[in-house]
Design an enzyme around this catalytic site. Structure first.
Site, PDB file in Angstrom:
ATOM      1  N   LYS A 192     -22.815 -45.354 -39.177  1.00  0.00           N
ATOM      2  CA  LYS A 192     -24.116 -45.415 -39.220  1.00  0.00           C
ATOM      3  C   LYS A 192     -25.045 -44.321 -39.914  1.00  0.00           C
ATOM      4  CE  LYS A 192     -27.813 -44.493 -36.964  1.00  0.00           C
ATOM      5  NZ  LYS A 192     -28.852 -44.473 -37.963  1.00  0.00           N
ATOM      6  N   GLU A 209     -22.019 -32.569 -33.225  1.00  0.00           N
ATOM      7  CA  GLU A 209     -22.376 -31.464 -33.871  1.00  0.00           C
ATOM      8  C   GLU A 209     -23.904 -31.492 -34.013  1.00  0.00           C
ATOM      9  OE1 GLU A 209     -20.803 -29.336 -35.549  1.00  0.00           O
ATOM     10  OE2 GLU A 209     -18.816 -30.230 -35.475  1.00  0.00           O
ATOM     11  N   CYS A 238     -28.471 -27.082 -40.012  1.00  0.00           N
ATOM     12  CA  CYS A 238     -28.114 -26.730 -38.633  1.00  0.00           C
ATOM     13  C   CYS A 238     -27.927 -25.362 -38.647  1.00  0.00           C
ATOM     14  CB  CYS A 238     -27.260 -27.587 -38.094  1.00  0.00           C
ATOM     15  SG  CYS A 238     -25.877 -27.818 -39.301  1.00  0.00           S
ATOM     16  N   GLU A 274     -36.088 -24.720 -33.398  1.00  0.00           N
ATOM     17  CA  GLU A 274     -35.344 -25.182 -34.645  1.00  0.00           C
ATOM     18  C   GLU A 274     -36.393 -25.278 -35.592  1.00  0.00           C
ATOM     19  OE1 GLU A 274     -32.624 -28.287 -34.751  1.00  0.00           O
ATOM     20  OE2 GLU A 274     -31.172 -27.584 -36.091  1.00  0.00           O
TER      21      GLU A 274
END
Ligand code: NAD
Length: 495
Positions: free
Chosen positions: A186, A262, A296, A392
């Site tokens: 997906k 992750e 990331c 982040e």
């Protein structure tokens, strides 16, 4: 050379827009479609089929049907499919690169880099497929022979984010094929086209029907929800944000599903007083600006020794000011747009909050006016308690703060719930070992701003995730261990 509109159209016309289920491209059962946009212009590139729960279940049915025979294929057969996939992607590298630039925004030069990096997972795992060994040994007291073998874990749900459309898919599909698992992939709704082209290439490479099924859709949970409740699904591998990962882990608990996670990061980039500052600035540019900061692994907090902070910040800001934020298809583009308006607003809100908390804007600090979702390359001088250091950022914004001692640098680096990437700049190898020992991160770049590599185990600790992708470890995420205890007919002779 600028990419022509004709070239863009020809490529977009050639990309599959359906759902890949059981080896066939199908329309969504709802009859609905989903628009995919160009973040550099805001315009619709193409519409694709919008999968719902029914389509997701059809994909799992296909994966489940294919699992038994796929698990029995010879490792060499799976290795050669992966190798052919690698070669086909190499042949079509320019198509993959342009497609990623169109749907995600990164400059073409960077997109080409992602094709090379992402495709390596197919080559690497084609090689790992035939060298994945078990064990055979005599039990300690000598009564049994012990056989340990690895088997495919089974049908797996692979959920990928929008930021590295090819690499995030190959990093999961490669090892799943190597291990003998079937899959439902997906992709993210913002960038599904690359996954659809990738799936088409893998069909051409000889992947049997039902092994890789792809369902893109506007509602992620409509796809993942029913699959994760179904006992035929054995594994979920997710790359994305920590809050969504946590939710999926809770869902996975119900059927005790294997998970690989992750998740998000908040990478420290530590510059010690003995660092080569020019190399540190070069590394900082790579670690911060790769993918416009939407990675990331992106350096999120620049921790610089107080004796070199002014010089580092000046050089860093000068390098940032040279970037050219224009559409990634332009030959001189060095900074693409942010993926959508909402993401750009989030970045700007973090900068505004930081400035409100006393941050000094060294360069940038605002949206780029005009078409698309560009953001100015930004350097901020901040205090150690500035709120932006706890978030982040996912954009081209670099907060710089200072430290006085190695111990303080380590404490600052560890003061986050995340633990994915970290970067150290120092000429002292003893310090490299000492600091690596004490910082809680899955990845350490030593005098290096980009360390992702198919041969390396990529993954985080703390709330950055569980499991590793790539390296010798990557295939283990898709295997389960079976131990067979064999009565040893010669054991009596040992008594
Ligand atoms: P996201 O969590 O919003 O989405 C990731 C994927 O999960 C997408 O396919 C999305 O459709 C799907 N998703 C969203 N909600 C879901 C739900 N309720 N159920 C099932 N699936 C759901 O993340 P994103 O914005 O696409 O990506 C950015 C995030 O990904 C950042 O936090 C970044 O750090 C992280 N990331 C991590 C790595 C890594 O290797 N650790 C790599 C790339 C990105």
């Amino acid at each position: 050379m600028t990419v022509t509109p004709e070239r863009e159209k020809a490529l977009l016309d050639s990309v599959p827009t359906g759902l890949l289920i059981d080896g066939e491209w199908r329309d969504a059962s709802s009859g609905k479609t989903l628009d995919v946009h160009d973040p550099a212009t805001g315009k619709v590139l193409v519409s694709i089929q919008d999968a719902n729960s029914e389509d997701a279940m059809a994909a799992l049915d296909a994966a489940d049907r294919a699992q038994k025979s796929w698990a029995l294929t010879a490792p060499r057969e799976r290795a050669e499919i992966l190798r052919r996939g690698f070669e086909l992607i190499q042949e079509r590298a320019e198509d993959f690169a342009l497609l990623m630039t169109l749907e995600m925004g990164k400059p073409l030069a960077e997109a080409r880099g992602e094709v090379a990096y992402g495709n390596e997972f197919l080559r690497w795992f084609s090689e790992e497929t035939v060298r994945h060994y078990g064990r055979y040994f005599t039990s300690p007291e000598g009564k049994n022979k012990m056989l340990v073998q690895h088997k495919p874990v089974g049908p797996s749900l692979l959920i990928t984010p929008w930021n590295f459309p090819l690499a995030m898919a190959t990093r999961k599909v490669g090892p799943a094929i190597a291990a003998g698992c079937t899959m439902v992939l997906k992709p993210a709704k913002l960038t599904p086209l690359t996954s659809l082209l990738f799936a088409q290439v893998m069909q051409e490479a000889g992947l049997p029907k039902g092994v890789l099924n792809v369902v893109a859709g506007s509602s992620a949970s409509a796809i993942s929800g029913p699959l994760m409740k179904d006992r035929r699904l054995r594994k979920v591998s997710f790359t994305g944000s920590t809050p969504v990962g946590v939710r999926l882990m809770k869902d996975a608990a119900e059927n005790v599903l294997r998970t690989s996670m992750e998740l998000g990061g908040n990478a420290p980039f530590i510059v010690f007083e003995d660092a080569d500052l020019d190399a540190a600035v070069e590394g900082a540019m790579a670690a911060k600006l790769r993918n416009m900061g939407e990675a990331c692994t992106a350096a999120n907090r620049f921790l610089v020794h107080e004796s070199v902070a002014d010089e580092f910040t000046k050089k860093f800001a000068a390098a940032m000011e040279k970037l050219k934020p224009v559409r990634g298809t332009e030959p001189d583009s060095t900074l693409g747009p942010i993926v959508d308006e909402g993401a750009r607003e989030d970045i700007h809100a973090l900068v505004t909050e930081a400035v409100g908390a006393g941050a000094e804007v060294v360069t940038g600090g605002d949206k780029v006016p005009g078409d698309g979702y560009f953001y100015q390359p930004t350097v901020l001088k901040v205090e150690n308690d500035c709120p932006i250091l706890g978030q982040e950022i996912f954009g081209p914004v670099a907060p710089v703060t200072t430290f006085a001692t190695e111990e303080e640098a380590i404490d600052l680096a560890n003061s986050t719930e995340y633990g994915l990437a970290s970067y150290l700049y120092t000429r002292d190898y003893n310090r490299m070992f000492r600091v690596s020992e004490q910082i809680e991160f899955g990845l350490v770049g030593f005098n290096a701003g980009v360390i992702s590599n198919a041969s390396a185990p990529f993954g985080g600790v703390k709330q950055s995730g569980l499991g590793r992708e790539g390296g010798a470890e990557g295939i283990e995420e898709y295997t389960t261990v079976q131990y067979i205890g064999i009565a040893d007919p010669y054991a009596a002779k040992r008594d």
